[in-house]
Design a protein around this motif. Structure first.
Motif, PDB file in Angstrom:
ATOM      1  N   ASP A 155       0.728  -1.431   0.013  1.00 63.05           N
ATOM      2  CA  ASP A 155       0.005  -0.039   0.031  1.00 63.05           C
ATOM      3  C   ASP A 155       0.943   1.053  -0.080  1.00 63.05           C
ATOM      4  N   PRO A 156       1.081   2.021  -1.254  1.00 63.25           N
ATOM      5  CA  PRO A 156       1.770   3.009  -1.176  1.00 63.25           C
ATOM      6  C   PRO A 156       1.055   4.446  -0.820  1.00 63.25           C
ATOM      7  N   THR A 157       0.267   4.207   0.164  1.00 62.20           N
ATOM      8  CA  THR A 157      -0.511   5.534   0.674  1.00 62.20           C
ATOM      9  C   THR A 157      -0.423   5.809   2.143  1.00 62.20           C
ATOM     10  N   SER A 158      -0.059   4.576   3.065  1.00 63.49           N
ATOM     11  CA  SER A 158      -0.508   4.567   4.440  1.00 63.49           C
ATOM     12  C   SER A 158       0.923   4.777   5.140  1.00 63.49           C
ATOM     13  N   GLN A 159       0.786   5.879   6.057  1.00 63.22           N
ATOM     14  CA  GLN A 159       1.840   6.164   6.815  1.00 63.22           C
ATOM     15  C   GLN A 159       1.183   7.029   8.175  1.00 63.22           C
ATOM     16  N   LEU A 160       1.900   6.920   9.389  1.00 64.59           N
ATOM     17  CA  LEU A 160       1.530   7.522  10.528  1.00 64.59           C
ATOM     18  C   LEU A 160       2.821   7.810  11.176  1.00 64.59           C
ATOM     19  N   SER A 161       2.771   9.104  11.886  1.00 66.66           N
ATOM     20  CA  SER A 161       4.003   9.995  12.174  1.00 66.66           C
ATOM     21  C   SER A 161       4.058   9.943  14.011  1.00 66.66           C
ATOM     22  N   SER A 162       4.898   9.931  14.594  1.00 66.88           N
ATOM     23  CA  SER A 162       5.071   9.888  16.045  1.00 66.88           C
ATOM     24  C   SER A 162       6.112  10.591  16.557  1.00 66.88           C
ATOM     25  N   THR A 163       6.382  11.109  17.687  1.00 68.95           N
ATOM     26  CA  THR A 163       7.561  11.526  18.207  1.00 68.95           C
ATOM     27  C   THR A 163       8.132  10.672  19.274  1.00 68.95           C
ATOM     28  N   ILE A 164       7.244   9.450  19.698  1.00 74.35           N
ATOM     29  CA  ILE A 164       7.654   8.800  20.790  1.00 74.35           C
ATOM     30  C   ILE A 164       8.078   7.172  20.266  1.00 74.35           C
ATOM     31  N   ILE A 210      19.964   0.466  21.893  1.00 73.95           N
ATOM     32  CA  ILE A 210      19.213   1.650  22.247  1.00 73.95           C
ATOM     33  C   ILE A 210      19.438   1.901  23.818  1.00 73.95           C
ATOM     34  N   ASN A 211      20.074   3.054  24.039  1.00 66.28           N
ATOM     35  CA  ASN A 211      20.783   3.267  25.502  1.00 66.28           C
ATOM     36  C   ASN A 211      19.527   3.944  26.531  1.00 66.28           C
ATOM     37  N   ASN A 212      19.949   4.154  27.706  1.00 69.21           N
ATOM     38  CA  ASN A 212      18.738   4.603  28.410  1.00 69.21           C
ATOM     39  C   ASN A 212      18.425   6.374  28.216  1.00 69.21           C
ATOM     40  N   LYS A 213      18.999   6.756  27.362  1.00 70.27           N
ATOM     41  CA  LYS A 213      18.310   7.925  26.691  1.00 70.27           C
ATOM     42  C   LYS A 213      17.377   8.063  25.585  1.00 70.27           C
ATOM     43  N   GLY A 214      17.318   6.734  24.887  1.00 71.59           N
ATOM     44  CA  GLY A 214      16.333   6.440  23.867  1.00 71.59           C
ATOM     45  C   GLY A 214      17.364   6.697  22.642  1.00 71.59           C
ATOM     46  N   GLN A 215      18.611   6.870  22.480  1.00 66.47           N
ATOM     47  CA  GLN A 215      19.402   6.801  21.423  1.00 66.47           C
ATOM     48  C   GLN A 215      19.870   5.664  21.016  1.00 66.47           C
ATOM     49  N   LEU A 216      19.926   5.651  19.526  1.00 66.87           N
ATOM     50  CA  LEU A 216      20.306   4.438  18.589  1.00 66.87           C
ATOM     51  C   LEU A 216      22.073   4.312  18.780  1.00 66.87           C
ATOM     52  N   GLN A 253      10.807   5.158   9.216  1.00 64.67           N
ATOM     53  CA  GLN A 253      11.795   6.233   9.061  1.00 64.67           C
ATOM     54  C   GLN A 253      12.139   6.876  10.306  1.00 64.67           C
ATOM     55  N   ILE A 254      13.124   7.295  10.638  1.00 62.31           N
ATOM     56  CA  ILE A 254      13.567   7.979  11.683  1.00 62.31           C
ATOM     57  C   ILE A 254      14.313   9.524  11.406  1.00 62.31           C
ATOM     58  N   LYS A 255      13.781  10.483  11.758  1.00 64.25           N
ATOM     59  CA  LYS A 255      14.616  11.613  11.538  1.00 64.25           C
ATOM     60  C   LYS A 255      15.445  11.903  12.916  1.00 64.25           C
ATOM     61  N   VAL A 256      16.799  11.915  12.511  1.00 66.48           N
ATOM     62  CA  VAL A 256      17.764  12.067  13.716  1.00 66.48           C
ATOM     63  C   VAL A 256      18.551  13.054  13.452  1.00 66.48           C
ATOM     64  N   THR A 257      19.555  13.096  14.539  1.00 64.03           N
ATOM     65  CA  THR A 257      20.742  13.894  14.467  1.00 64.03           C
ATOM     66  C   THR A 257      21.648  12.979  14.914  1.00 64.03           C
ATOM     67  N   CYS A 258      22.923  13.127  14.688  1.00 59.75           N
ATOM     68  CA  CYS A 258      23.996  12.073  14.932  1.00 59.75           C
ATOM     69  C   CYS A 258      25.435  12.644  15.374  1.00 59.75           C
ATOM     70  N   THR A 284      20.352  10.586  17.745  1.00 61.96           N
ATOM     71  CA  THR A 284      19.377  11.076  18.476  1.00 61.96           C
ATOM     72  C   THR A 284      17.985  11.200  17.805  1.00 61.96           C
ATOM     73  N   PRO A 285      16.967  10.309  17.977  1.00 57.06           N
ATOM     74  CA  PRO A 285      15.460  10.182  17.093  1.00 57.06           C
ATOM     75  C   PRO A 285      14.823  11.784  17.754  1.00 57.06           C
ATOM     76  N   HIS A 286      14.080  12.179  16.516  1.00 54.23           N
ATOM     77  CA  HIS A 286      13.416  13.334  16.948  1.00 54.23           C
ATOM     78  C   HIS A 286      11.961  13.196  16.129  1.00 54.23           C
ATOM     79  N   LYS A 287      11.772  12.137  15.311  1.00 53.27           N
ATOM     80  CA  LYS A 287      10.528  11.806  14.449  1.00 53.27           C
ATOM     81  C   LYS A 287      10.480  10.532  14.108  1.00 53.27           C
ATOM     82  N   PHE A 288       9.409   9.648  14.276  1.00 50.35           N
ATOM     83  CA  PHE A 288       9.227   8.497  13.761  1.00 50.35           C
ATOM     84  C   PHE A 288       8.023   8.192  12.754  1.00 50.35           C
ATOM     85  N   THR A 289       8.329   7.889  11.537  1.00 47.24           N
ATOM     86  CA  THR A 289       7.258   7.636  10.802  1.00 47.24           C
ATOM     87  C   THR A 289       6.936   6.408  10.154  1.00 47.24           C
ATOM     88  N   ILE A 290       5.766   5.717  10.658  1.00 44.90           N
ATOM     89  CA  ILE A 290       5.578   4.365  10.207  1.00 44.90           C
ATOM     90  C   ILE A 290       4.689   4.331   8.883  1.00 44.90           C
TER      91      ILE A 290
END
Length: 300
Positions: A155-164, A210-216, A253-258, A284-290
């Motif tokens: 399905d090339p249309t479905s997506q859902l974003s989250s900051t968690i 994943i560390n205890n700060k939620g960083q990859l 997808q994860i938007k990150v700074t490295c 460090t993740p800032h936004k997740f898109t499923i």
């Protein structure tokens, strides 16, 4: 040498002591055209990974799909790519003629991969045409083999974003045996080494922690020594990570700074042993898109 490496790549190479060797290797392996075997390889693919900047100049990681032949190479410096079957984040109207994109073709069953960094020269409703700026192959090391088949629920249309980072996302990350990094560097110089790039990272399941700060945390394994991705991240720490759930056909997808950690040990990890890596990428993740069922292929 300037056409082969930009300043960020050269700084990393200098730090690890390979600057002179890469100065010699660059012009030999970083080509301004595709050898015949690379052209034939691209034309045999059914998907291609892509890094591009959207209309807000944010780097994106994506995939285009198709039947064999959806990519064509009329000359040694050109690729035509049909864009009618994308992952759900991508639309033709997000890119423009003159944009620089990164392309990666990878065959998981043969563990072969080739990369192209290119500039878009033409766009229509069905295709994009690109001119090759840099073309080179990558070694098969760290590619985990798998056989892919069509995803009946694509399905090339479905997506859902989250900051968690939910438990499901955490599980996907920690169980992944590969992911992709889209990065970008542009200092305004009209040079072939500038622009977008997408690279593969792989290992045994669990190589992303994943560390205890939620960083990859991802150890930077010994590779070809080009440091295309690290060079980009040194100059521009923003990136887009792409994790694929090949079993279910989903993507994230994860938007990150490295930050590049130049240390033999990583501090602050939760229930993790000390790392012996010479350097580790800390995202460090800032936004997740499923992207549900956004993969046109899934593992058999």
């Amino acid at each position: 040498m300037e056409n082969s490496w930009h300043q960020g790549e050269r700084l990393i190479q200098k730090r690890v002591g390979t600057e002179q060797r890469m100065a010699d290797i660059g012009p030999k392996f970083i080509r301004e055209f595709m050898p015949l075997q690379h052209r034939e390889f691209f034309q045999s693919q059914t998907m291609i990974f892509m890094a591009y900047c959207d209309t807000t100049s944010i780097i994106q990681s994506s995939i285009l799909f198709g039947e064999e032949g959806f990519i064509s190479s009329p000359t040694e410096t050109e690729l035509w790519i049909n864009t009618q079957n994308p992952m759900s984040d991508f639309r033709n109207n997000q890119i423009n003629v003159g944009d620089r994109i990164g392309l990666l073709a990878i065959e998981f069953n043969t563990k072969r991969r080739n990369r192209v960094n290119a500039i878009i020269t033409e766009i229509n409703q069905k295709n994009i045409k690109v001119l090759v700026l840099q073309s080179y192959g990558n070694c098969p090391k760290y590619i985990q083999p798998k056989t892919l088949v069509s995803n009946a629920h694509y399905d090339p249309t479905s997506q859902l974003s989250s900051t968690i980072m939910t438990n499901n996302l955490r599980t996907l990350i920690c169980q992944a045996d590969s992911f992709f990094i889209a990065s970008y560097f542009d200092d305004g110089e009209d040079n072939r080494s500038r622009g977008a790039d997408i690279s593969h990272r792989g290992g045994e399941a669990g190589f992303v922690r994943i560390n205890n700060k939620g960083q990859l945390l991802v150890e930077d394994y010994l590779g070809n020594g080009f440091f295309n991705t690290l060079g980009n991240l040194l100059e521009n720490p923003t990136a887009s990570l792409l994790f694929c759930d090949w079993q279910q056909g989903h993507a994230m997808q994860i938007k990150v700074t490295c930050e590049i950690l130049w240390s033999d040990t990583i501090q602050g990890q939760s229930n993790q042993k000390q790392s012996e890596a010479k350097r580790t990428l800390c995202f460090t993740p800032h936004k997740f898109t499923i992207l549900s069922n956004s993969l046109a292929y899934r593992s058999q």
